[in-house]
Scaffold this active site. Sequence first.
Site, PDB file in Angstrom:
ATOM      1  N   GLU A 118      19.338  39.775  29.183  1.00  0.00           N
ATOM      2  CA  GLU A 118      17.931  39.910  29.581  1.00  0.00           C
ATOM      3  C   GLU A 118      17.626  39.219  30.907  1.00  0.00           C
ATOM      4  OE1 GLU A 118      19.082  38.094  27.068  1.00  0.00           O
ATOM      5  OE2 GLU A 118      17.878  36.298  26.658  1.00  0.00           O
ATOM      6  N   HIS A 138      23.252  36.370  27.665  1.00  0.00           N
ATOM      7  CA  HIS A 138      21.837  36.743  27.789  1.00  0.00           C
ATOM      8  C   HIS A 138      21.654  37.828  28.848  1.00  0.00           C
ATOM      9  CE1 HIS A 138      20.118  33.573  25.233  1.00  0.00           C
ATOM     10  NE2 HIS A 138      21.123  32.842  25.665  1.00  0.00           N
ATOM     11  N   SER A 183      -2.118  28.856  34.125  1.00  0.00           N
ATOM     12  CA  SER A 183      -1.879  30.205  33.586  1.00  0.00           C
ATOM     13  C   SER A 183      -2.596  31.292  34.370  1.00  0.00           C
ATOM     14  CB  SER A 183      -2.309  30.313  32.113  1.00  0.00           C
ATOM     15  OG  SER A 183      -1.694  29.328  31.348  1.00  0.00           O
ATOM     16  N   GLN A 237     -14.806  27.361  45.032  1.00  0.00           N
ATOM     17  CA  GLN A 237     -15.247  26.501  46.139  1.00  0.00           C
ATOM     18  C   GLN A 237     -14.758  25.076  45.935  1.00  0.00           C
ATOM     19  OE1 GLN A 237     -19.476  26.686  47.079  1.00  0.00           O
ATOM     20  NE2 GLN A 237     -19.633  28.647  46.034  1.00  0.00           N
ATOM     21  N   GLY A 270      -1.172  33.010  36.721  1.00  0.00           N
ATOM     22  CA  GLY A 270      -0.228  33.998  37.227  1.00  0.00           C
ATOM     23  C   GLY A 270       0.111  33.762  38.684  1.00  0.00           C
ATOM     24  N   LYS A 326     -19.447  35.191  49.916  1.00  0.00           N
ATOM     25  CA  LYS A 326     -19.749  33.807  49.541  1.00  0.00           C
ATOM     26  C   LYS A 326     -18.472  32.955  49.578  1.00  0.00           C
ATOM     27  CE  LYS A 326     -22.738  31.958  45.969  1.00  0.00           C
ATOM     28  NZ  LYS A 326     -23.357  32.299  44.688  1.00  0.00           N
ATOM     29  N   GLY A 376       2.878  32.489  39.688  1.00  0.00           N
ATOM     30  CA  GLY A 376       4.265  32.921  39.832  1.00  0.00           C
ATOM     31  C   GLY A 376       4.346  34.425  40.040  1.00  0.00           C
ATOM     32  N   CYS A 406      22.882  36.438  21.989  1.00  0.00           N
ATOM     33  CA  CYS A 406      23.281  35.040  21.789  1.00  0.00           C
ATOM     34  C   CYS A 406      23.201  34.665  20.305  1.00  0.00           C
ATOM     35  CB  CYS A 406      22.447  34.115  22.675  1.00  0.00           C
ATOM     36  SG  CYS A 406      23.295  32.568  23.006  1.00  0.00           S
ATOM     37  N   LEU A 407      22.155  33.975  19.878  1.00  0.00           N
ATOM     38  CA  LEU A 407      22.025  33.695  18.449  1.00  0.00           C
ATOM     39  C   LEU A 407      22.066  35.011  17.656  1.00  0.00           C
ATOM     40  CD1 LEU A 407      21.447  31.658  16.129  1.00  0.00           C
ATOM     41  CD2 LEU A 407      19.022  32.145  16.486  1.00  0.00           C
TER      42      LEU A 407
HETATM   43  N1  GLN Z   1      21.982  27.984  19.013  1.00  0.00           N
HETATM   44  C1  GLN Z   1      23.066  28.822  19.393  1.00  0.00           C
HETATM   45  C2  GLN Z   1      24.116  28.075  20.189  1.00  0.00           C
HETATM   46  O1  GLN Z   1      23.854  27.023  20.698  1.00  0.00           O
HETATM   47  C3  GLN Z   1      22.566  30.025  20.178  1.00  0.00           C
HETATM   48  C4  GLN Z   1      21.996  29.665  21.483  1.00  0.00           C
HETATM   49  C5  GLN Z   1      21.160  30.760  22.080  1.00  0.00           C
HETATM   50  O2  GLN Z   1      20.797  31.717  21.412  1.00  0.00           O
HETATM   51  N2  GLN Z   1      20.802  30.618  23.344  1.00  0.00           N
HETATM   52  O3  GLN Z   1      25.219  28.541  20.313  1.00  0.00           O
END
Ligand code: GLN
Length: 537
Positions: free
Chosen positions: A509, A507, A13, A192, A15, A223, A17, A381-382
């Site tokens: 995002e 998605h 952790s 070190q 960082g 150092k 990446g 999505c969900l």
């Molecule tokens: N569980 C839901 C599905 O499989 C939504 C999946 C998600 O949000 N990535 O369709």
Amino acid sequence: MKYIFVTGGVVSSLGKGLTAAALGTLLEHRGLKVALQKFDPYLNVDPGTMSPYQHGEVYVLDDGAETDLDLGHYERFTHTKLTRLNNLTSGQVYQTVLNNEREGKYMGKTVQVIPHVTGEIQDRIYMVAEMTKADVLITEIGGTTGDIEGLPFLEAIREFAQDVGPNNAIFLHVTYVPFIKAAGELKTKPTQQSVAKLREIGIAPHIIACRCEYPLEKEVRQKIALFCNVPYDAVIEAKDVDHSIYEMPLMLQRERMDDLVCRLLQLEVPPADMRSWQEIIRKLIAPAHRVRIAVVGKYIELQDAYKSVYEAIIHGGIANDCGVQIEKVDAEQIERDGAERVLKGVGGILVPGGFGERGIEGKIAAARYAREMGVPYLGLCLGMQIATIEFGRHILGLVGAHSTEFQKNTPHPVIDLQEEQRGVRLVGGTMRLGAQPCQLLMGSRVQQLYDAPVVNERHRHRYEFNNSYRQAYEEQGFVFSGTTPDGRLVECIELKDHPFYCAVQFHPEFQSKPDAPHPLFRGFIAAVHEHLHRKPL
Ligand code: GLN
């Protein structure tokens, strides 16, 4: 082609990446074509089957690869396009090696970690180099130096660097320099020791990036330089950033990390012009406006489970010169205390992706609250499936409407398993995955935000809107503003008489960057901001 290998020491952790990604930003701003790649020493073939508790977010690429969340940092910080080749796990390496063995490809030889496993790892470096035709390939090795499972990767990159020769490959070691309160000083010993551990296996780092909470004083740098065998200017201070991870490229630039990298790799390129990036930071530190967004999920106590969602919200804020305070709301708390009590006063509500039944009723209550109270809502999505269930139950009067994911025998399966998913037995890599085209309804809100007729967005789901309910929903004002080009799968929905109520089966995002905020997040934050200011006091 030049190669930078990023290893980590002392603790996880750190960082790594982010450091790799931020270095990528700087090199790109110097005019170089940069590629990034991550090696993960665990045995899962990919993180797609791991719980968020184990692993944080699963980041999905265009080609449908389910990858480590560091690849999200790579795509946000640079403009490199990643594919499934850019994330290699031990599981993939062994799967390939064992398949090769069964196919007789090793011609009777004993199959061994060296050279067969290491060879497979090296092949992957060459493949990404070949595929991307980048000037510089940054390869991050997951895990911490000293882990047994990381050894084949370290041996592979040691040999690789030997093969391509000096000035073509360098090692960047990210380490931790803790501040010991009782002594009142920064301690270099862990650094070190982790460098000694690397040297034991034949890797001598060229640059040491020191994660620390306090500035590295001159004596501390001296150092580390002396005992870790690097020049003084190769000891880089990577102090915790004050406001945002996006400050990292600027911090590394102040430390001249990119100058050093270019010098070591004999890359003659102009300095990085970071003015546009500085403007992004300005908006993050001193935004003209501020809003508060609730993200209603079930893994809100985890830092990383909704990583890309949080980042995309922040990008949406940047696009509107708006600072966003993200309220992480536990869906189960809404079940206990009611939506009104938990969500009162937030500017916008976002329900992200998810699996499994826990917290579902809380999310439905959040979507209802947003719809009824006119609070801007973005469902991912969900979050789209939740909006659908909510609308079915409370507007269409479909008592017990549900997704068959959560209730097999619901009388109204408004969300149901996709046809293609029936009979799928294997869990790993079998969802509807990756970038798929979505046709937008002209004049709809999402279409206007995208300003395009068709968009490509990344998916990761098994369930879909059940088309036998489409007409009934439409009649009640539920707008299907995006579908697959054949019209079969619902991709986007929205409500008309609402300040902003949009939800998508994909998605978005995963395709947002600080310097290219995603249109849906831009639109969401803009709506939140406008809505707040239009409201009578
Ligand atoms: N569980 C839901 C599905 O499989 C939504 C999946 C998600 O949000 N990535 O369709």
